[in-house]
Design a protein around this motif. Structure first.
Motif, PDB file in Angstrom:
ATOM      1  N   ASP A   1      10.576  95.709  46.019  1.00  0.00           N
ATOM      2  CA  ASP A   1      12.016  95.471  46.224  1.00  0.00           C
ATOM      3  C   ASP A   1      12.573  96.279  47.382  1.00  0.00           C
ATOM      4  OD1 ASP A   1      11.930  93.850  43.971  1.00  0.00           O
ATOM      5  OD2 ASP A   1      12.543  95.465  42.623  1.00  0.00           O
ATOM      6  N   GLY A   2      11.706  96.915  48.141  1.00  0.00           N
ATOM      7  CA  GLY A   2      12.137  97.701  49.286  1.00  0.00           C
ATOM      8  C   GLY A   2      11.932  99.193  49.075  1.00  0.00           C
ATOM      9  N   GLU A   3      11.626  99.874  50.160  1.00  0.00           N
ATOM     10  CA  GLU A   3      11.355 101.308  50.100  1.00  0.00           C
ATOM     11  C   GLU A   3      12.593 102.110  49.700  1.00  0.00           C
ATOM     12  OE1 GLU A   3      10.408 104.583  53.411  1.00  0.00           O
ATOM     13  OE2 GLU A   3       8.814 103.082  53.184  1.00  0.00           O
ATOM     14  N   GLU A   4      13.753 101.750  50.236  1.00  0.00           N
ATOM     15  CA  GLU A   4      14.963 102.516  49.917  1.00  0.00           C
ATOM     16  C   GLU A   4      15.318 102.417  48.440  1.00  0.00           C
ATOM     17  OE1 GLU A   4      17.353 105.408  50.550  1.00  0.00           O
ATOM     18  OE2 GLU A   4      16.340 104.581  52.307  1.00  0.00           O
ATOM     19  N   ARG A   5      15.167 101.230  47.883  1.00  0.00           N
ATOM     20  CA  ARG A   5      15.441 101.071  46.448  1.00  0.00           C
ATOM     21  C   ARG A   5      14.459 101.902  45.622  1.00  0.00           C
ATOM     22  NH1 ARG A   5      16.164  95.587  42.803  1.00  0.00           N
ATOM     23  NH2 ARG A   5      16.428  96.717  40.864  1.00  0.00           N
TER      24      ARG A   5
END
Length: 185
Positions: free
Chosen positions: A83-87
């Motif tokens: 779901d993405g690195e930042e999440r």
């Protein structure tokens, strides 16, 4: 009267393929100066920081051996990055901050990601909620060249993520492992 120790925590990240790792070294205030001095002795001529990815294998082993003798406690939080690195980072940070507050950490230092630091600030503030104003918990971002204690999390994160013999070597420092893909709270 019960006296409590005001612990300090130092955080760095690592990413291996689709796994995001957020690693925190939890340090007793009485050990801060001693560990900083030890870490500075591990710098090679011309180095401003220990960045494990850039170290030669022989020097990596020396660093791990020295850290193993001083025994900092390190926790590893991980999550997949589908779901993405930042999440993944922010979900690891939420779990970490809740744990750190519960064990008595009063100061959290995160390795700066410069323009992305605002994500962490927003997350920590949300986790602390109304407790933020009355809490002694403080947090800040610093560059790893400014704070040697961030190097501990860098070392553990790199070794843990590398797996194999490197992970085996670093596991004695790891006090807690949280996989948020399977974590139930």
């Amino acid at each position: 009267m019960v006296t409590t120790v005001s612990l300090h925590a130092f955080v760095d990240e690592s990413r291996r393929n689709d796994r995001y790792l957020l690693v925190v070294a939890i340090i007793d205030p009485g050990d801060l100066t001693r560990l900083r001095k030890l870490l500075r002795t591990l710098l090679l001529p011309g180095q401003k920081e220990v960045h494990f990815k850039k170290e030669e294998p022989g020097h990596r082993k020396v660093i791990l051996s020295r850290l193993g003798r001083c025994g900092p406690v390190v926790h590893v939080y991980q999550r997949g990055c589908a779901d993405g690195e930042e999440r993944a980072r922010q979900e690891c940070l939420i779990a970490m901050v809740l744990d750190l507050v519960a064990v008595g950490v009063v100061r959290l230092v995160l390795d700066s990601r410069e323009v992305r630091d605002h994500h962490d600030k927003r997350t920590v503030k949300a986790v602390l909620g109304k407790r933020s104003a009355e809490s002694q918990f403080i947090y800040e971002h610093m560059l790893s060249t400014q704070e040697p204690l961030l190097w501990i999390a860098d070392v553990v994160g790199w070794c843990y993520g590398a797996g194999g013999d490197w992970k085996r070597r670093v596991l004695p420092l790891v006090g807690r492992e949280v996989d948020l893909d399977t974590w139930s709270g």
